[in-house]
Design an enzyme around this catalytic site. Structure first.
Site, PDB file in Angstrom:
ATOM      1  N   LYS A 114       6.883   4.458  -0.687  1.00 26.75           N
ATOM      2  CA  LYS A 114       6.445   3.180  -0.132  1.00 26.75           C
ATOM      3  C   LYS A 114       5.961   3.405   1.291  1.00 26.75           C
ATOM      4  O   LYS A 114       6.716   3.860   2.148  1.00 26.75           O
ATOM      5  CB  LYS A 114       7.614   2.192  -0.148  1.00 26.75           C
ATOM      6  CG  LYS A 114       7.277   0.851   0.468  1.00 26.75           C
ATOM      7  CD  LYS A 114       8.401  -0.133   0.284  1.00 26.75           C
ATOM      8  CE  LYS A 114       8.102  -1.443   0.985  1.00 26.75           C
ATOM      9  NZ  LYS A 114       9.182  -2.418   0.825  1.00 26.75           N
ATOM     10  N   LYS A 159       3.572   2.596  -3.789  1.00 28.00           N
ATOM     11  CA  LYS A 159       3.169   1.298  -3.262  1.00 28.00           C
ATOM     12  C   LYS A 159       2.587   1.458  -1.868  1.00 28.00           C
ATOM     13  O   LYS A 159       3.189   2.165  -1.072  1.00 28.00           O
ATOM     14  CB  LYS A 159       4.421   0.403  -3.232  1.00 28.00           C
ATOM     15  CG  LYS A 159       4.250  -0.920  -2.577  1.00 28.00           C
ATOM     16  CD  LYS A 159       5.586  -1.605  -2.486  1.00 28.00           C
ATOM     17  CE  LYS A 159       5.391  -2.827  -1.622  1.00 28.00           C
ATOM     18  NZ  LYS A 159       6.620  -3.403  -1.194  1.00 28.00           N
TER      19      LYS A 159
HETATM   20  C1  PBG Z   1      10.708  -5.810   0.639  1.00 30.33           C
HETATM   21  C2  PBG Z   1       9.389  -5.747  -0.031  1.00 30.33           C
HETATM   22  C3  PBG Z   1       8.114  -5.901   0.518  1.00 30.33           C
HETATM   23  C4  PBG Z   1       7.225  -5.851  -0.552  1.00 30.33           C
HETATM   24  C5  PBG Z   1       7.965  -5.641  -1.700  1.00 30.33           C
HETATM   25  N1  PBG Z   1       9.300  -5.558  -1.344  1.00 30.33           N
HETATM   26  C6  PBG Z   1       7.680  -6.160   1.904  1.00 30.33           C
HETATM   27  C7  PBG Z   1       7.784  -5.132   2.939  1.00 30.33           C
HETATM   28  O1  PBG Z   1       8.244  -4.002   2.732  1.00 30.33           O
HETATM   29  O2  PBG Z   1       7.434  -5.478   4.065  1.00 30.33           O
HETATM   30  C8  PBG Z   1       5.736  -6.039  -0.460  1.00 30.33           C
HETATM   31  C9  PBG Z   1       5.082  -6.565  -1.668  1.00 30.33           C
HETATM   32  C10 PBG Z   1       3.704  -7.063  -1.485  1.00 30.33           C
HETATM   33  O3  PBG Z   1       3.088  -6.987  -0.408  1.00 30.33           O
HETATM   34  O4  PBG Z   1       3.185  -7.576  -2.477  1.00 30.33           O
HETATM   35  N2  PBG Z   1      10.979  -4.788   1.518  1.00 30.33           N
END
Ligand code: PBG
Length: 325
Positions: free
Chosen positions: A193, A246
């Site tokens: 991520k 992601k």
């Molecule tokens: C929680 C989380 C996030 C997303 C999924 N889980 C936000 C982040 O990390 O700031 C993002 C999902 C999206 O943008 O569709 N940490």
């Protein structure tokens, strides 16, 4: 001329016959936002076409999703109260826990329930863990993350998906689940991520933007791809069942690399910013929304994703059904 590649493009039948990539309709997952409270369904400004549902009305979202052929959801929670330690994340009657029970009760096993496990929607400071000064304390956070995952399993989740990016959290969650008799609850790790500007609309939707600083001390640097393989392998060793990458569209090379380097199924999360960009461009009359949705979804599968989490999951499922992709 001996080779005429155009022969295989002459009409729809032959084109369909020689397609190299077949998207997986059964691998589509729809994100849903649950808001604490009762009897509300409110449009999310930053994600047109998506809503905040209170747990008592989540069935409306699920029914629509099932109608399109999508029976897998990933749940996010928006609590009424936030505090330093994100108590709402692991409260037995927290918003996500209520939502899981409501879905399970109404649909039994015909809906596959995944939960996002993180602290950022529940902490007053908006960071994904417990703070030690300005720093997110890794090992302390693990206890809270595990507690959260366990409470989701206890409420009836099939799979938990930690998105906090703390080191060692997959192992910690696996241990907590196993110790409590949830050895069959699966873990889909947000293993790869990146710290990304593409999460903007989600942070508006979930009210989870950090109140100071950014997430770069725990989410990955987008200059790196070898590190993605390292993260995937670590989570694999700690007991993850599925590895997620992601965002998706600007990271197709990463999806391909991770897919080649792990034997676990690869998931990709096409995030809020990707959805919002397509929506905005379509609304401005600049692009054909359906065409872009089909092409971008297919590119993610072509890169190697087995599973796709998308705000367009319903539309993609219908496109697959129609044979358009
Ligand atoms: C929680 C989380 C996030 C997303 C999924 N889980 C936000 C982040 O990390 O700031 C993002 C999902 C999206 O943008 O569709 N940490």
């Amino acid at each position: 001329m001996i080779e005429r590649p155009r022969r295989l493009r002459a009409n729809r039948d032959i084109r369909e016959m020689v397609r190299e990539t077949h998207p997986n309709a059964k691998g589509l997952i729809l994100p849903l936002f649950l808001k604490e409270g009762t009897n509300e369904k409110e449009p999310i400004g930053s994600l047109e076409g998506h809503f905040h549902f209170t747990p008592d009305r989540v069935k409306e979202a699920i029914d629509e999703s099932l109608e399109c052929g999508v029976n897998k959801v990933i749940l996010f929670g928006i609590p009424q109260e936030k505090d330093e330690v994100g108590s709402g994340a692991y409260a037995p009657d927290g918003v996500v826990q209520q939502g899981i029970r409501a879905i399970r009760e109404a649909y039994e096993d015909s809906v596959y329930i995944i939960t996002d496990v993180c602290m950022c929607e529940y902490t007053s400071h908006g960071h994904c863990g417990i703070l030690n000064g300005q720093y997110v304390d890794n090992d302390k956070t693990l206890k809270y993350i595990s507690k959260t995952a366990l409470s989701h399993a206890q409420a009836g989740a099939d799979m938990v998906a930690p998105s906090d990016m703390m080191d060692g959290r997959v192992g910690a969650i696996r241990e907590a689940l196993d110790e409590n008799g949830f050895e069959n609850t699966a873990i889909m790790s947000y293993a790869v991520k990146y710290a990304s500007a593409f999460y903007g609309p989600f942070r508006d939707a979930a009210g989870s933007a950090p109140s100071f600083g950014d997430r770069k001390s725990y989410q990955m640097d987008y200059h790196n791809v070898r590190e993605a393989v390292k993260e995937a392998r670590l989570d694999e060793a700690e007991g993850a069942d599925i590895i997620m990458v992601k965002p998706a569209l600007s990271y197709l090379d990463v999806i391909a690399k991770v897919h080649e380097n792990t034997v676990l199924p690869t998931a990709a999360y096409s995030v809020s910013g990707e959805y919002a960009m397509i929506k905005a461009a379509a609304e401005a009359g600049l692009v054909d929304e359906y065409g872009i949705v089909c092409e971008s979804a297919l590119s993610i599968f072509r890169a190697g994703a087995d599973i796709l989490i998308s705000y367009y999951a319903k539309e993609i499922c219908e496109a697959i059904r129609k044979g358009d992709i």
